[in-house]
Motif scaffolding. Structure first.
Motif, PDB file in Angstrom:
ATOM      1  N   LEU A  66       0.859  -1.195   0.000  1.00 42.59           N
ATOM      2  CA  LEU A  66       0.000   0.000   0.000  1.00 42.59           C
ATOM      3  C   LEU A  66       0.891   1.239   0.000  1.00 42.59           C
ATOM      4  O   LEU A  66       1.463   1.619   1.023  1.00 42.59           O
ATOM      5  CB  LEU A  66      -0.936  -0.004   1.223  1.00 42.59           C
ATOM      6  CG  LEU A  66      -1.832   1.221   1.386  1.00 42.59           C
ATOM      7  CD1 LEU A  66      -2.687   1.464   0.152  1.00 42.59           C
ATOM      8  CD2 LEU A  66      -2.722   1.060   2.614  1.00 42.59           C
ATOM      9  N   GLU A  67       1.016   1.855  -1.147  1.00 43.04           N
ATOM     10  CA  GLU A  67       2.004   2.923  -1.313  1.00 43.04           C
ATOM     11  C   GLU A  67       1.467   4.338  -1.075  1.00 43.04           C
ATOM     12  O   GLU A  67       2.185   5.211  -0.607  1.00 43.04           O
ATOM     13  CB  GLU A  67       2.604   2.810  -2.726  1.00 43.04           C
ATOM     14  CG  GLU A  67       3.360   1.495  -2.908  1.00 43.04           C
ATOM     15  CD  GLU A  67       3.466   1.035  -4.340  1.00 43.04           C
ATOM     16  OE1 GLU A  67       4.159   0.033  -4.579  1.00 43.04           O
ATOM     17  OE2 GLU A  67       2.853   1.664  -5.241  1.00 43.04           O
ATOM     18  N   GLU A  68       0.205   4.547  -1.457  1.00 47.06           N
ATOM     19  CA  GLU A  68      -0.389   5.870  -1.263  1.00 47.06           C
ATOM     20  C   GLU A  68      -1.887   5.735  -1.049  1.00 47.06           C
ATOM     21  O   GLU A  68      -2.499   4.757  -1.479  1.00 47.06           O
ATOM     22  CB  GLU A  68      -0.179   6.779  -2.499  1.00 47.06           C
ATOM     23  CG  GLU A  68       1.262   7.148  -2.784  1.00 47.06           C
ATOM     24  CD  GLU A  68       1.375   8.197  -3.905  1.00 47.06           C
ATOM     25  OE1 GLU A  68       0.540   9.130  -3.941  1.00 47.06           O
ATOM     26  OE2 GLU A  68       2.303   8.075  -4.730  1.00 47.06           O
ATOM     27  N   ALA A  69      -2.474   6.763  -0.449  1.00 45.83           N
ATOM     28  CA  ALA A  69      -3.934   6.855  -0.332  1.00 45.83           C
ATOM     29  C   ALA A  69      -4.291   8.332  -0.349  1.00 45.83           C
ATOM     30  O   ALA A  69      -3.562   9.157   0.227  1.00 45.83           O
ATOM     31  CB  ALA A  69      -4.414   6.199   0.960  1.00 45.83           C
ATOM     32  N   PHE A  70      -5.352   8.674  -1.044  1.00 43.48           N
ATOM     33  CA  PHE A  70      -5.780  10.084  -1.054  1.00 43.48           C
ATOM     34  C   PHE A  70      -7.259  10.226  -1.382  1.00 43.48           C
ATOM     35  O   PHE A  70      -7.834   9.395  -2.084  1.00 43.48           O
ATOM     36  CB  PHE A  70      -4.942  10.922  -2.031  1.00 43.48           C
ATOM     37  CG  PHE A  70      -4.925  10.412  -3.454  1.00 43.48           C
ATOM     38  CD1 PHE A  70      -3.998   9.455  -3.853  1.00 43.48           C
ATOM     39  CD2 PHE A  70      -5.825  10.903  -4.395  1.00 43.48           C
ATOM     40  CE1 PHE A  70      -3.979   8.985  -5.171  1.00 43.48           C
ATOM     41  CE2 PHE A  70      -5.802  10.446  -5.715  1.00 43.48           C
ATOM     42  CZ  PHE A  70      -4.874   9.476  -6.104  1.00 43.48           C
ATOM     43  N   GLY A  71      -7.857  11.281  -0.832  1.00 44.99           N
ATOM     44  CA  GLY A  71      -9.241  11.629  -1.153  1.00 44.99           C
ATOM     45  C   GLY A  71      -9.248  12.659  -2.272  1.00 44.99           C
ATOM     46  O   GLY A  71      -8.262  13.368  -2.483  1.00 44.99           O
ATOM     47  N   THR A  72     -10.368  12.735  -3.002  1.00 46.38           N
ATOM     48  CA  THR A  72     -10.507  13.741  -4.051  1.00 46.38           C
ATOM     49  C   THR A  72     -11.860  14.436  -3.922  1.00 46.38           C
ATOM     50  O   THR A  72     -12.870  13.794  -3.636  1.00 46.38           O
ATOM     51  CB  THR A  72     -10.448  13.104  -5.457  1.00 46.38           C
ATOM     52  OG1 THR A  72     -11.595  12.260  -5.652  1.00 46.38           O
ATOM     53  CG2 THR A  72      -9.184  12.283  -5.655  1.00 46.38           C
ATOM     54  N   GLY A  73     -11.861  15.751  -4.118  1.00 46.94           N
ATOM     55  CA  GLY A  73     -13.109  16.503  -4.058  1.00 46.94           C
ATOM     56  C   GLY A  73     -12.870  17.941  -4.501  1.00 46.94           C
ATOM     57  O   GLY A  73     -11.712  18.379  -4.583  1.00 46.94           O
ATOM     58  N   THR A  74     -13.936  18.658  -4.763  1.00 50.42           N
ATOM     59  CA  THR A  74     -13.786  20.028  -5.248  1.00 50.42           C
ATOM     60  C   THR A  74     -13.116  20.934  -4.210  1.00 50.42           C
ATOM     61  O   THR A  74     -12.277  21.763  -4.553  1.00 50.42           O
ATOM     62  CB  THR A  74     -15.166  20.593  -5.650  1.00 50.42           C
ATOM     63  OG1 THR A  74     -15.633  19.829  -6.764  1.00 50.42           O
ATOM     64  CG2 THR A  74     -15.087  22.056  -6.051  1.00 50.42           C
ATOM     65  N   ALA A  75     -13.466  20.764  -2.942  1.00 48.01           N
ATOM     66  CA  ALA A  75     -12.928  21.659  -1.916  1.00 48.01           C
ATOM     67  C   ALA A  75     -11.415  21.488  -1.765  1.00 48.01           C
ATOM     68  O   ALA A  75     -10.662  22.450  -1.861  1.00 48.01           O
ATOM     69  CB  ALA A  75     -13.636  21.426  -0.585  1.00 48.01           C
ATOM     70  N   ALA A  76     -10.953  20.255  -1.545  1.00 49.14           N
ATOM     71  CA  ALA A  76      -9.536  20.030  -1.266  1.00 49.14           C
ATOM     72  C   ALA A  76      -8.740  19.652  -2.516  1.00 49.14           C
ATOM     73  O   ALA A  76      -7.518  19.675  -2.495  1.00 49.14           O
ATOM     74  CB  ALA A  76      -9.379  18.926  -0.227  1.00 49.14           C
ATOM     75  N   VAL A  77      -9.393  19.286  -3.575  1.00 46.98           N
ATOM     76  CA  VAL A  77      -8.808  18.739  -4.808  1.00 46.98           C
ATOM     77  C   VAL A  77      -8.196  17.358  -4.521  1.00 46.98           C
ATOM     78  O   VAL A  77      -8.793  16.348  -4.848  1.00 46.98           O
ATOM     79  CB  VAL A  77      -7.808  19.693  -5.501  1.00 46.98           C
ATOM     80  CG1 VAL A  77      -7.383  19.126  -6.869  1.00 46.98           C
ATOM     81  CG2 VAL A  77      -8.429  21.082  -5.697  1.00 46.98           C
ATOM     82  N   ILE A  78      -7.016  17.327  -3.889  1.00 42.76           N
ATOM     83  CA  ILE A  78      -6.400  16.060  -3.481  1.00 42.76           C
ATOM     84  C   ILE A  78      -6.096  16.164  -1.986  1.00 42.76           C
ATOM     85  O   ILE A  78      -5.527  17.155  -1.540  1.00 42.76           O
ATOM     86  CB  ILE A  78      -5.065  15.812  -4.230  1.00 42.76           C
ATOM     87  CG1 ILE A  78      -5.267  15.811  -5.753  1.00 42.76           C
ATOM     88  CG2 ILE A  78      -4.389  14.509  -3.748  1.00 42.76           C
ATOM     89  CD1 ILE A  78      -6.029  14.636  -6.320  1.00 42.76           C
ATOM     90  N   SER A  79      -6.496  15.159  -1.229  1.00 37.31           N
ATOM     91  CA  SER A  79      -6.246  15.164   0.209  1.00 37.31           C
ATOM     92  C   SER A  79      -5.533  13.878   0.606  1.00 37.31           C
ATOM     93  O   SER A  79      -6.160  12.831   0.773  1.00 37.31           O
ATOM     94  CB  SER A  79      -7.595  15.282   0.929  1.00 37.31           C
ATOM     95  OG  SER A  79      -7.409  15.258   2.320  1.00 37.31           O
ATOM     96  N   PRO A  80      -4.202  13.941   0.743  1.00 34.48           N
ATOM     97  CA  PRO A  80      -3.442  12.716   1.056  1.00 34.48           C
ATOM     98  C   PRO A  80      -3.851  12.137   2.410  1.00 34.48           C
ATOM     99  O   PRO A  80      -4.174  12.876   3.335  1.00 34.48           O
ATOM    100  CB  PRO A  80      -1.992  13.206   1.122  1.00 34.48           C
ATOM    101  CG  PRO A  80      -1.984  14.552   0.486  1.00 34.48           C
ATOM    102  CD  PRO A  80      -3.345  15.126   0.681  1.00 34.48           C
ATOM    103  N   ILE A  81      -3.867  10.824   2.484  1.00 35.00           N
ATOM    104  CA  ILE A  81      -4.202  10.129   3.728  1.00 35.00           C
ATOM    105  C   ILE A  81      -2.908   9.532   4.275  1.00 35.00           C
ATOM    106  O   ILE A  81      -2.246   8.742   3.598  1.00 35.00           O
ATOM    107  CB  ILE A  81      -5.246   9.023   3.477  1.00 35.00           C
ATOM    108  CG1 ILE A  81      -6.556   9.649   2.960  1.00 35.00           C
ATOM    109  CG2 ILE A  81      -5.498   8.209   4.741  1.00 35.00           C
ATOM    110  CD1 ILE A  81      -7.528   8.656   2.356  1.00 35.00           C
ATOM    111  N   GLY A  82      -2.553   9.945   5.489  1.00 27.67           N
ATOM    112  CA  GLY A  82      -1.268   9.531   6.058  1.00 27.67           C
ATOM    113  C   GLY A  82      -1.393   8.399   7.057  1.00 27.67           C
ATOM    114  O   GLY A  82      -0.416   7.697   7.344  1.00 27.67           O
ATOM    115  N   ALA A  83      -2.595   8.225   7.614  1.00 24.93           N
ATOM    116  CA  ALA A  83      -2.786   7.187   8.624  1.00 24.93           C
ATOM    117  C   ALA A  83      -4.222   6.715   8.600  1.00 24.93           C
ATOM    118  O   ALA A  83      -5.130   7.465   8.235  1.00 24.93           O
ATOM    119  CB  ALA A  83      -2.431   7.723  10.012  1.00 24.93           C
ATOM    120  N   MET A  84      -4.411   5.455   8.976  1.00 26.50           N
ATOM    121  CA  MET A  84      -5.735   4.872   8.898  1.00 26.50           C
ATOM    122  C   MET A  84      -5.916   3.895  10.053  1.00 26.50           C
ATOM    123  O   MET A  84      -4.999   3.178  10.413  1.00 26.50           O
ATOM    124  CB  MET A  84      -5.847   4.129   7.559  1.00 26.50           C
ATOM    125  CG  MET A  84      -7.234   3.970   7.080  1.00 26.50           C
ATOM    126  SD  MET A  84      -7.353   3.894   5.277  1.00 26.50           S
ATOM    127  CE  MET A  84      -6.188   2.681   4.877  1.00 26.50           C
TER     128      MET A  84
END
Lengths: 357, 357
Positions: A293-311
């Protein structure tokens, strides 16, 4: 198409300091309003000074929630252009949302003109700083004064705009999320794929719980098996696993995000493998165990790309990419915001220019 | 508790003809309004002339649907009493709904006083005919002008009242329903057990489909397996199978109806076996094949008891009790409305008197 009436304010508001914009706290000087009745269809389009609306206390939206909305942004381009980002996508989705909620659709060209004219009139409200933008919120509410449970026969379409700051004033900051296994956002057969107030009200409680536990968002699982990943907070979600980018496939309960679509298109344009499919939370945590699992990120108009660092899921807490913004997340953020702001080439023809500043 | 301010209208409205009341179309002369802010709590309670409310176009309820409501009725008793039916149940449920939606709760005694005072002031609006009543609609909306997705910090509590006709002007009329196997009303982990606009907006499309196919309501199945019966239209549902009355157990996605609870209590009071449990649609149709499905009816504040005379599931159409109102359905209707209207004894202490006419 009837003439658009414009009544300009004679009391322009003081503009907020660009350091303190936040999200959706300040509103520009004007708004667009149109009415719908079953006899006349959409009519009485007008741009008027921003101000309170008058609603009968029995207006259906206040009781049975018949409402749809959209969210998009206008940018101040480097060459003095006013730029919208793929507005056709938002307008098409708004009409699909209308259909799900039993609300009459709108003529796409008419709505685009309404948005463009409103932004043009309030162009001084598009922030100066390149990372800020003017958020545009079209929405439709059921206004018929009646308590019967059925589709309203009267509606209001309103467009308001709000100067907003960048989500990350000091660069991309990865967020921590936890897997929500109690509350459910949406289920197939429900309204998950429509952009309607309904899907947001039900999430507020989960969001509060997440904050209380020190997480900034929840990861939503499907409503049937509570096993497959759907969205993160109010964003779509992507994972990079062993070189391949994966996002949950649109299944009827996931919002078809404009940024989601743009990310998929851009990855394909770059030749990076991207797949839309079911992803279970087990699969994801297993991939992490195996170091894939190398990367995770959210996408949306407000943030555009929102990286996820911990889960966190049940008792397992994991860190992704050392808690840092991944390479693809960063590249997507820079590229998409660069296109939106008119700084980079626009290979996929996403910019829609509505005038010069 | 602060003093309740009362401003009476000086333009009382013309009252509608009692033949044409329908449901939720006419509103009385006054309404109750109170405000909430995080600093002051609930405050500024007042009864004022019924009229439009003013909302910022960014008021959160119009975007993220944070709303709860209740429905109850005031009756003109035979002895000149103004009667409410188990108002404590509605108020308790309203607070539970608030909790689910992240809305601040209300002081039950304060809300009961607000309802009572409003009905007392507009007592002339309680219809004269025994089968009609004054419908009372308390609701809370999120009013903070902000587009951030989170709980609002400001709310309005409003109570409006509407003179309504009997659902069945010419006696109980059985309805036809069809089993909805595409759309889903609610799922565990969602908001199904809260009384909020959310659950109604998502049902409008299904309701329209039902009408188009010649049915008056849909029978909702559970959101997980789409197999177990949950509700009918916006009512709870009961079946009499081989002498036993069965209703779906409260599972988190079913509304805990006040009429539902009253029906269960009354059946127990009569010594008729009544069970709350899971019921699959297969089981129900099988019971019909075996000649054991004796009655079916919906329960809710608007209709009280709504007999179901016919039902369709996939390709099977069945008639229940020859399409007529069953014995228990009729007896429950007569008894509960008789208690509500003050015509019958009140063995379970359900009436709440709020004054004399």
């Amino acid at each position: 198409m009837e003439q658009l009436q414009v009544i300009r304010t004679n009391q322009p508001k003081h503009k907020p300091n660009e350091d303190e914009l936040g999200f959706g706290k300040y509103f520009s000087d004007h708004m667009f309003v149109a009415e719908y009745s079953s006899e006349k269809g959409w009519h009485d389009s007008r741009i008027i000074p921003y101000g309170p609306i008058s609603l009968d206390p029995s207006a259906m939206v206040l009781h049975y929630g018949q409402e749809v909305f959209e969210g998009m942004k206008a940018y101040r381009g480097a060459e003095g252009d006013i730029i919208l980002f793929r507005p056709d996508m938002n307008i098409r989705r708004m009409n699909r949302s209308c259909d799900r909620l039993g609300i009459p659709q709108v003529e796409p060209e008419w709505l685009l003109q309404a948005i463009s004219k409103l932004v043009e009139i309030d162009h001084d409200w598009i922030p100066q700083r390149v990372e800020n933008s003017l958020y545009i919120r079209p929405f439709i509410i059921a206004t018929e004064p009646c308590l019967g449970v059925r589709a309203s026969q009267e509606y209001k379409l309103i467009i308001i705009t709000s100067p907003v700051g960048a989500y990350y004033s000091s660069g991309l900051a990865p967020v921590s999320i936890y897997v929500e296994d109690q509350y459910v956002r949406a289920v197939r057969g429900g309204t998950g794929e429509a952009k309607t107030s309904i899907n947001y009200a039900s999430s507020i409680k989960a969001q509060e719980e997440a904050k209380r536990q020190g997480y900034s968002q929840v990861l939503w699982l499907d409503g049937v098996e509570q096993r497959y990943i759907e969205e993160v907070g109010s964003m779509n979600v992507f994972f990079k696993v062993a070189g391949e980018v994966i996002t949950p496939e649109l299944n009827g309960s996931i919002l078809p995000g404009v940024t989601r679509d743009s990310v998929i298109m851009m990855l394909k344009h770059w030749g990076i493998p991207v797949t839309e499919r079911k992803i279970s939370v087990e699969e994801l945590f297993e991939a992490h165990q195996q170091g894939k699992l190398e990367e995770a990120f959210g996408t949306g108009t407000a943030a555009v790309i929102s990286p996820i660092g911990a889960m966190k899921w049940e008792e397992q807490s994991i860190e992704i990419n050392g808690g840092n913004t991944g390479e693809i997340s960063g590249r997507l953020y820079d590229t998409i915001t660069g296109i939106q702001q008119g700084k980079l080439a626009d290979p996929l023809n996403w910019r829609h220019l509505i005038g010069k500043l």
